[in-house]
Write a protein that holds these residues in place. Structure first.
Motif, PDB file in Angstrom:
ATOM      1  N   PRO A   1     -95.978  29.731 -67.704  1.00 50.53           N
ATOM      2  CA  PRO A   1     -96.200  29.576 -66.255  1.00 50.53           C
ATOM      3  C   PRO A   1     -97.682  29.720 -65.913  1.00 50.53           C
TER       4      PRO A   1
ATOM      5  N   THR B   1    -100.176  33.065 -66.163  1.00 54.39           N
ATOM      6  CA  THR B   1     -99.621  34.063 -67.078  1.00 54.39           C
ATOM      7  C   THR B   1    -100.731  34.948 -67.646  1.00 54.39           C
TER       8      THR B   1
ATOM      9  N   LYS C   1     -93.271  20.625 -63.547  1.00 57.06           N
ATOM     10  CA  LYS C   1     -93.214  21.416 -64.774  1.00 57.06           C
ATOM     11  C   LYS C   1     -93.539  20.489 -65.939  1.00 57.06           C
TER      12      LYS C   1
ATOM     13  N   GLU D   1     -96.433  24.051 -61.995  1.00 53.14           N
ATOM     14  CA  GLU D   1     -95.835  25.379 -62.144  1.00 53.14           C
ATOM     15  C   GLU D   1     -96.016  25.957 -63.538  1.00 53.14           C
ATOM     16  N   SER D   2     -95.973  25.107 -64.570  1.00 56.24           N
ATOM     17  CA  SER D   2     -96.101  25.608 -65.935  1.00 56.24           C
ATOM     18  C   SER D   2     -96.628  24.506 -66.842  1.00 56.24           C
TER      19      SER D   2
END
Length: 577
Positions: free
Chosen positions: A487, A490, A248, A437-438
Motif C-alpha cells: 500500500p 507503507t 490498485k 492505492e498500492s
C-alpha cells in the motif's frame, strides 16, 4: 488547508516535452480543467503544438539560449547565417535515454551534436529550469497571481527507471530551483492511466464505460519515444468518504527501450546507406534546419497508414548542395548504386518508399513491443485481463495498433483521445489527489546482516570466524519482497546499533535483488543499490540504537531515522547507485 494553490506537471519526454497545470479550486470543480501551453511553434511548418522537442541550446558560457522548437530554429540560424562562431554553442537533442539503465549518472557526460561534452546533470537541470521559467513567464503575462512556492510540481519518469535515475531527476529539479518538498515524482503509465480513467468518467455514459467500472482490470501500454512501459491496474470501489476513483496495481511494471525513436533510427540508417555517412554528417553540421525538418517529417509520417507507395519529403535542395560540395554522385545515382534501388524512387522532392521497406523501419521495434505485451499477458496474476489501453505518442502509429490486434485477437484495444497528452495531463491529477492505492514491488530490497553460523541453515562455505565465534556474513535481510503488493505510504521499521564509542554517524547499505528468494547479498542478481549515512546526535561511549523507518509503496523509496533513547531525529542522506 493545502500548502499549494496549483499543480504543475512537467512531462520530460525522449522526443517531446511540455507542461500542464491546474488550480486547486478548478480541480475541485472539474478535475479535467487542465491547461497546457498553446504557443509552442514548430517554425517553418507554422504548426502550433502542445509539446516541444526535447532539445536545448547553450551559448559559449553554457547559459541557456533557448529550448524546443526555438532552440532548433536558433541553432539552424547560427549555423546557416555563419555570423556567429557556431563552435561556441552546445546543441543537445533527444538526450533523455542516457538515464536508461545507466550505472554512473553522477559523472555521466552528454555529447552535443558536434561532440562537445557537458555534465548530464547540468543539461537536464537547465532544460527543466527553462520549462519551469516558461510556465512562470506565462503566469506573469496572463496576470495569474501565483508565486513559485504556491506550486506543487510533478515530474514524470518511466516506471522502469532505476532508483538512481529517479533520484537524478529529483536532484536536477532541485538544481532548477524546485523545492524538494514541493516536488512529486510521477510514473508515466500511472499518470496516463489516471487521465484515461477521469476522461472516460467525464465523457462516457455508465453503459459505455470500460475502465471506470468497479473491479475492471486493464493494461496500460505507454509507448513513448524512448521506452515502452506497461502497468496493470484494477479499478477499486469508492470508499465512503472518497470522491474520486482509485487504482490498485496488479503486477509490477514491465518495460523496455523500444519506443518510437528506434523507428527513426532505422529510417536514418537507410538514409545514411544511400546518401553516405559523410553527407548526412555534413547536413547535421552545416544545414541543421534541413536535418531537423527531415526528422520532423518522418515523425509525422509514422502516424499514417503504410501503403504500397509511401512519400516522404526530403530536403533535396540542401542534399544537392552538399553533394556538389563533396563532389559526389547525384541523388538518383546514389539510389541506383544502393541496395535499396528497387525499394526507393525519387519523385521530385520526395522519396517514394515501398511498403516492404517501410515496414522494415517499424518491424524490429514493433516485434519487441508485441513480444513484451504477449509475455506480460501470460503472467498468471493478469491472464484474465482483456482490456488494453494504448497511450503515448507512438500509440498514434496505426501499424503498432494493427500488429497488437493481430497478435492478440481476443483482447480489446483502445486508444483514447489525445494519447500523447495523457501522461502530461494525468500527472496534474496525480499531483492533486492520491489515486494509486498500492503498487507491486519490481524488486526485493534488503540490508546486509550477519548471524551466528548455523550448519542447518547456512552454507558451510560461508562459515567465518569473528570475535571468537563463527558467523555467517552477507545475509540478505528482506525489507520488502519482489511481487509483494505494498500500500502507498507503507512504513517498515528496523533497529541498528552503533559499533564504536563516540560514533557520530552510521553507514548503511541497501541491496536490491531481482528475486524474491535471495539469501545472500553476493548472489547473482543482487547488488548494492543505495548508501545511506545517518548522523548520530550527541555521540557517547555507550552503544546507541537507531530506528530506521523505510517508506515503500510510493514512486520513490524514502528513509528516516530516530535515536531511540533520546527520540531525536537523525539527519539521513540517501545516495542511490
Amino acid at each position: 488547508m493545502s500548502d499549494y494553490l496549483m499543480v504543475a506537471s512537467i512531462d520530460f519526454g525522449t522526443t517531446y516535452s511540455g507542461y500542464a497545470f491546474s488550480l486547486t479550486t478548478d480541480f475541485k470543480r472539474d478535475p479535467l480543467l487542465i491547461h497546457s501551453n498553446q504557443t509552442w511553434n514548430s517554425g517553418t511548418a507554422q504548426l502550433l503544438s502542445l509539446k516541444t522537442p526535447t532539445c536545448i541550446l547553450l551559448n559559449s558560457n553554457r547559459k541557456t539560449k533557448s529550448i524546443g522548437y526555438e532552440a532548433e530554429s536558433d541553432y539552424s540560424r547560427i549555423k546557416e547565417e555563419d555570423n556567429e562562431n557556431q563552435e561556441d554553442y552546445y546543441f543537445f537533442h533527444r538526450f533523455k535515454m542516457i538515464l536508461y539503465d545507466n550505472q554512473n549518472l553522477k559523472h555521466q557526460k552528454l555529447k552535443d551534436v558536434t561532440g562537445k561534452t557537458v555534465v548530464a546533470s547540468e543539461v537536464f537541470s537547465k532544460f527543466i529550469k527553462a520549462l519551469k521559467g516558461h510556465l512562470l513567464t506565462h503566469f506573469d503575462e496572463t496576470g495569474k497571481a501565483i508565486e513559485p512556492h504556491e506550486i506543487r510540481w510533478v515530474l514524470t519518469v518511466p516506471t522502469i527507471w532505476t532508483d538512481a535515475s529517479k533520484q537524478f531527476m529529483r536532484e536536477c529539479a532541485h538544481q532548477a530551483g524546485i523545492d524538494d518538498n514541493k516536488l512529486v515524482i510521477a510514473l508515466e503509465p500511472e499518470a496516463a492511466s489516471i487521465f484515461c480513467l477521469f476522461q472516460e468518467n467525464s465523457r462516457a455514459s455508465n453503459k459505455r464505460r470500460l475502465l471506470n467500472r468497479t473491479g475492471q482490470k486493464y493494461m496500460i501500454i505507454d509507448l513513448g519515444g524512448g521506452t515502452a512501459d506497461i502497468t496493470i491496474h484494477e479499478r477499486l470501489p469508492k470508499g465512503v468518504d472518497c470522491e474520486y476513483p482509485s487504482l490498485k496495481e496488479l503486477h509490477h511494471a514491465i518495460g523496455d527501450d523500444c519506443g518510437g525513436s528506434q523507428v527513426d533510427n532505422a529510417f536514418m540508417e537507410v538514409l545514411r546507406d544511400i546518401l553516405g555517412q559523410k553527407l548526412v554528417n555534413l547536413m547535421k553540421k552545416k544545414q541543421p534546419s534541413a536535418y531537423l525538418e527531415l526528422l520532423r517529417e518522418f515523425e509525422t509520417f509514422k502516424r499514417r497508414e503504410i501503403t504500397d507507395k509511401n512519400y516522404i519529403r526530403i530536403p533535396l535542395v540542401t542534399i544537392n548542395e552538399l553533394i556538389e560540395e563533396l563532389g559526389e554522385d547525384d541523388v538518383d545515382n546514389k539510389i541506383k548504386m544502393s541496395k535499396y534501388k528497387n525499394k526507393i524512387k525519387r519523385n521530385r522532392e520526395k522519396f517514394c518508399i515501398d511498403a516492404e521497406l517501410m515496414k522494415s523501419f517499424f518491424g524490429p521495434t514493433i516485434d519487441r513491443i508485441v513480444s513484451l505485451v504477449k509475455e506480460t499477458s501470460k503472467i498468471k496474476a493478469i491472464k484474465e485481463v482483456s482490456l488494453f489501453v494504448l497511450v503515448g505518442g507512438f500509440s498514434e502509429c496505426k501499424y503498432v495498433l494493427r500488429a497488437l490486434k493481430e497478435a492478440l485477437p481476443n483482447k480489446t484495444f483502445i486508444v483514447p483521445d489525445d494519447p500523447g497528452l495523457s501522461v502530461l495531463k494525468g500527472a496534474v491529477i496525480f499531483g492533486h489527489e492520491r489515486i494509486i492505492e498500492s503498487r507491486v514491488m519490481m524488486n526485493s530490497y534488503g540490508t546486509k546482516i550477519f548471524e551466528p553460523f548455523d550448519p542447518k541453515v547456512h552454507e558451510m562455505s560461508r562459515k567465518k570466524r569473528a570475535g571468537g565465534r563463527y558467523i555467517c556474513p552477507k545475509i540478505f535481510d528482506f525489507i520488502v519482497k519482489k511481487n509483494e503488493s505494498v500500500p502507498v505510504g507503507t512504513t517498515i521499521k528496523r533497529e541498528y546499533l552503533t559499533d564504536e564509542p563516540q560514533q557520530c554517524y552510521m553507514d548503511l547499505a541497501m541491496y536490491k535483488s531481482d528475486s524474491e528468494f535471495t539469501e545472500y547479498t553476493d548472489e547473482e542478481g543482487c547488488y548494492r543499490v543505495c548508501d545511506a549515512t545517518i548522523d548520530i546526535p550527541n555521540p557517547s561511549d555507550e552503544k546507541r540504537t537507531v530506528e530506521i523507518e523505510y517508506f515503500f509503496g510510493d514512486t520513490e523509496i524514502r528513509m528516516t531515522a530516530v535515536e531511540t533513547d533520546s527520540g531525536e531525529s537523525c539527519n539521513t542522506v540517501l545516495k542511490f547507485i
